[in-house]
Design a protein around this motif. Structure first.
Motif, PDB file in Angstrom:
ATOM      1  N   GLY A 211       0.815  -1.216   0.000  1.00 45.78           N
ATOM      2  CA  GLY A 211       0.000   0.000   0.000  1.00 45.78           C
ATOM      3  C   GLY A 211       0.847   1.264   0.000  1.00 45.78           C
ATOM      4  O   GLY A 211       0.411   2.328  -0.457  1.00 45.78           O
ATOM      5  N   ARG A 212       2.089   1.129   0.489  1.00 45.19           N
ATOM      6  CA  ARG A 212       2.991   2.291   0.523  1.00 45.19           C
ATOM      7  C   ARG A 212       3.261   2.857  -0.867  1.00 45.19           C
ATOM      8  O   ARG A 212       3.644   4.016  -0.998  1.00 45.19           O
ATOM      9  N   PHE A 213       3.108   2.022  -1.873  1.00 41.08           N
ATOM     10  CA  PHE A 213       3.436   2.485  -3.229  1.00 41.08           C
ATOM     11  C   PHE A 213       2.208   2.989  -3.974  1.00 41.08           C
ATOM     12  O   PHE A 213       2.290   3.424  -5.109  1.00 41.08           O
ATOM     13  N   GLU A 214       1.046   2.889  -3.316  1.00 46.73           N
ATOM     14  CA  GLU A 214      -0.169   3.356  -3.972  1.00 46.73           C
ATOM     15  C   GLU A 214      -0.426   4.822  -3.655  1.00 46.73           C
ATOM     16  O   GLU A 214      -1.285   5.463  -4.234  1.00 46.73           O
ATOM     17  N   ARG A 215       0.281   5.347  -2.670  1.00 50.32           N
ATOM     18  CA  ARG A 215       0.122   6.765  -2.335  1.00 50.32           C
ATOM     19  C   ARG A 215       1.468   7.269  -1.829  1.00 50.32           C
ATOM     20  O   ARG A 215       2.346   6.487  -1.480  1.00 50.32           O
TER      21      ARG A 215
END
Lengths: 145, 415
Positions: B115-119
Motif C-alpha cells: 500500500g505504501r506504493f499506492e500513495r
C-alpha cells in the motif's frame, strides 16, 4: 542404430550391468563412458527449442524422423548427465513412434537408477524420458495422418 | 559480523553429535553420511524431535479456541513458544508472527506493505544482488501491481555489497530496504547496522532476512535496529514449515491483514468483520502449533550453547574449507569473505558443478550444486552454477578432511 533387442530387454540389460558394478563411483564411470561414445551433436540444433526442460545442466535432444523411425541426437554440458542421455538414447534409438509409446513406463526404475538419480529432479532423467515420449506422440500423429 | 574470540572455550563437537540421531546413519550401503548441506536445512537434535512427538502423544488440540483442558494447555504452549522466540531475538511476543518460513514471511511483508506504493512520494524498494529469490520475487510482484521501482545494490568480486552505491540509491524516495544478513551462496555477512542507519536516515523501513544468520550468531533486533526480521525454523535445528516474521509494533499496527479466516478476527457478520490486534491478525487458520513449540525447543537448544564457542568452531571450519580449496589447482572460490558462516561456494575449471555434486554424493558427502536460488548472483561468478559446502555447529574437522579426500578422488575421475 536400432538395437535388435526390444526397449524392455535393453533396459533390463543395461540395468543389470549397472547393478553389477560395486558402487556409485563405478556406475557413474560407466555412465560417463556411454556419454563419450555419443555421436557429435549437430551445432545448428544447439538451440533453445531443443533444450530438455527440468534438468540442472543443459541437455539438448534433437529428433529426426526417417523411414518411420526416430533418430535422436543428444548432448549435455555435464558429463554424468551426458552419459544418462546417451543411455536413454541407446535404448530408444531408431524405434518407431509406436514402439516408444508402447514402452514400459518404469524405465528409470528398471535401470536401477531410482534411488540415486531419477528421484533427483536435477538429473533430468524423468524429463528426458518424457521429452522422448512427447516427440513420439508428435511423430505418431504425423505418420498416421 | 561477530568477533571471533580466540579465548572462546572449545566446543565439544563429539558430544553435540550424539544429540543428532541422523548423523549416525549410513548411505549407499554403509558409507558414513557426511552432511555438508546445512545452508539448505540443518539436522534436528533429539530435544526437538521429542518435543514434537510429545505434543502429539500428550497434548494435541487446537489453540485459541477450545475451553477444554487440552485446548488451554496447547494455547499456553503455543503462546509461550512465541515468548521464547521473542526472547531469543530481543523482541516482545506481540511482535512475533508465525509463518511457514522465511519465504512466507517476506511475502507477508511485501503484500501488506505494498500500500505504501499506492500513495505518497516513496516509489522504490532497495534489495541487493546477493538476495535469495524469496527476497526478490515478492517485491517484483509488488512492482508489477503498483509500479514501484526495484533498486539493486551490486556485489563486487570479493562478494561484498558496494556500500557506496548503496549510499546513492537509498534516497528520499525509498520506502523499503530489504537485505539478506548472511548470503546463502557466498557466506558474506552484510553490515546490517550500517544499512539500517542508511534506511532510517532517509525515513525508509529496514527488513533483514536472517535465514542463514540465525543459527550461527546472536541476533538482537534492537541492536540491529531493523523494522522487520525474518527466518525459518528448519535452518536453526528446528522443524520445517514454520518460520517467523518479527514486525516492530508501530509497523505492525500500520499493516492491513494478510490472509483472511479464523483466528485473525474479533467479530464477523456478513456486513462487517473486525480484525484481531497484534500477530494473530496475520495468522489466519489453525497454525503450525507443533512447529512453533519445536522452534522454541530448537532456539533453547541453540541458546544453551556458548555462542562464542560456536563462532570459533565455525570460523575454524570455514578457514579449513577456504584454505583447502584455494590450495587446489583450478578451483575458484566465489567471494572472499566467508567469515564464520560455514558457507563456501566454488567452481572448478572445466568441471560441471552437477557432476561434482553427484560424485561427492557417491562417497556419502552431501553438498548443494546449482544456482542456490540466487540465479542473478551465481550467474555473476560461474556459468554452470557452483558447489556449495555448508557446515553447521555439529560438523567435525574429520568430516572436512573426508570431504577433501572425496573431492580429490572425484576430480581425478572427472578431469
Amino acid at each position: 542404430m536400432q538395437s535388435t533387442k526390444t526397449i524392455s530387454e535393453l533396459t533390463d540389460e543395461i540395468g543389470a550391468m549397472l547393478e553389477a558394478l560395486p558402487d556409485w563411483e563405478e556406475r557413474f564411470g560407466a555412465i560417463m563412458a556411454m556419454g563419450k561414445e555419443l555421436a557429435p551433436y549437430p551445432e545448428e540444433f544447439r538451440r533453445e527449442d531443443f533444450i530438455v526442460k527440468g534438468c540442472q545442466s543443459q541437455v539438448w535432444l534433437y529428433p529426426q524422423l526417417a523411414d518411420g523411425r526416430i533418430h535422436f541426437s543428444a548432448d549435455s554440458d555435464a558429463l554424468i548427465v551426458k552419459g544418462l542421455v546417451a543411455l536413454v538414447v541407446r535404448i530408444m534409438q531408431d524405434r518407431t513412434p509406436q514402439e516408444i509409446l508402447a514402452a514400459p513406463k518404469d524405465i528409470a526404475e528398471r535401470l536401477g537408477l531410482v534411488q540415486h538419480l531419477s528421484q533427483n529432479r536435477s538429473s533430468g532423467l524423468a524429463s528426458m524420458l518424457k521429452q522422448i515420449r512427447l516427440y513420439a506422440v508428435a511423430f505418431s500423429m504425423r505418420t498416421s495422418s | 559480523m561477530h568477533r571471533v574470540e580466540p579465548s572462546a572455550p572449545l566446543l565439544d563437537v563429539a558430544a553435540l553429535r550424539t544429540e543428532f540421531p541422523i548423523l549416525h546413519r549410513t548411505v549407499h550401503g554403509g558409507k558414513p553420511l557426511v552432511y555438508l548441506d546445512n545452508a539448505a536445512t540443518t539436522q534436528k537434535p533429539n530435544v526437538v524431535i521429542d518435543t514434537i512427538a510429545d505434543f502429539y502423544r500428550n497434548h494435541n488440540a487446537n489453540a485459541h479456541r477450545a475451553g477444554h483442558v487440552l485446548g488451554s494447555e496447547v494455547t499456553t504452549m503455543f503462546e509461550s513458544a512465541r515468548r521464547r522466540v521473542a526472547e531469543s531475538i530481543g523482541a516482545s511476543a506481540e511482535e512475533i508472527v508465525f509463518t511457514r518460513g522465511t519465504t512466507e514471511s517476506l511475502n507477508l511483508l511485501a503484500a501488506t506493505m505494498s500500500g505504501r506504493f499506492e500513495r505518497g512520494h516513496r516509489r522504490n524498494i532497495v534489495i541487493s544482488e546477493m538476495e535469495h529469490h524469496a527476497n526478490i520475487v515478492p517485491w517484483q510482484m509488488v512492482r508489477d501491481r503498483t509500479g514501484a521501482e526495484i533498486r539493486v545494490i551490486p556485489v563486487d568480486d570479493h562478494g561484498l555489497l558496494d556500500m557506496q552505491v548503496a549510499e546513492q540509491i537509498i534516497d528520499d524516495s525509498t520506502a523499503i530496504v530489504s537485505i539478506v544478513h548472511v548470503s546463502n551462496t557466498l557466506g558474506t555477512a552484510n553490515d546490517v547496522h550500517r544499512l539500517s542507519a542508511m534506511a532510517h536516515g532517509v525515513g525508509a523501513e529496514f527488513i533483514v532476512d536472517a535465514a542463514q544468520s540465525i543459527s550461527g550468531m546472536n541476533i538482537d533486533v534492537n541492536e540491529i535496529g531493523c523494522d522487520a526480521l525474518v527466518f525459518s525454523a528448519h535452518k536453526v535445528y528446528g522443524p520445517m514449515g514454520i518460520g517467523v516474521a518479527f514486525i516492530r509494533g508501530r509497523l505492525m499496527e500500520s499493516l492491513p491483514p494478510y490472509q483472511g479466516g479464523g483466528s485473525m478476527i474479533t467479530s464477523v457478520t456478513f456486513d462487517k468483520t473486525t480484525y484481531a490486534e497484534g500477530p494473530l491478525r496475520f495468522e489466519a487458520g489453525t497454525p503450525n502449533i507443533e512447529g512453533a513449540i519445536g522452534l522454541a525447543a530448537a532456539l533453547s537448544w541453540r541458546d544453551s550453547l556458548d555462542m562464542s564457542s560456536v563462532i570459533a568452531h565455525k570460523h575454524a571450519l570455514t578457514l579449513s574449507l577456504t584454505s583447502g580449496l584455494a590450495s587446489r589447482e583450478g578451483i575458484r572460490l566465489h567471494g572472499t569473505h566467508q567469515g564464520h558462516s560455514g558457507i563456501v561456494s566454488f567452481s572448478v575449471d572445466g568441471v560441471h558443478s552437477q557432476d561434482l555434486g553427484l560424485m561427492l554424493d557417491a562417497h556419502g558427502v552431501a553438498v548443494r550444486t546449482g544456482h542456490h536460488c540466487t540465479m542473478p548472483l551465481t550467474a555473476r561468478f560461474s556459468t554452470s552454477g557452483s558447489v556449495r559446502v555448508s557446515a553447521a555447529v555439529y560438523t567435525s574437522t574429520d568430516e572436512v578432511d573426508f570431504f577433501f579426500s572425496a573431492l580429490d578422488r572425484a576430480l581425478t575421475v572427472l578431469r
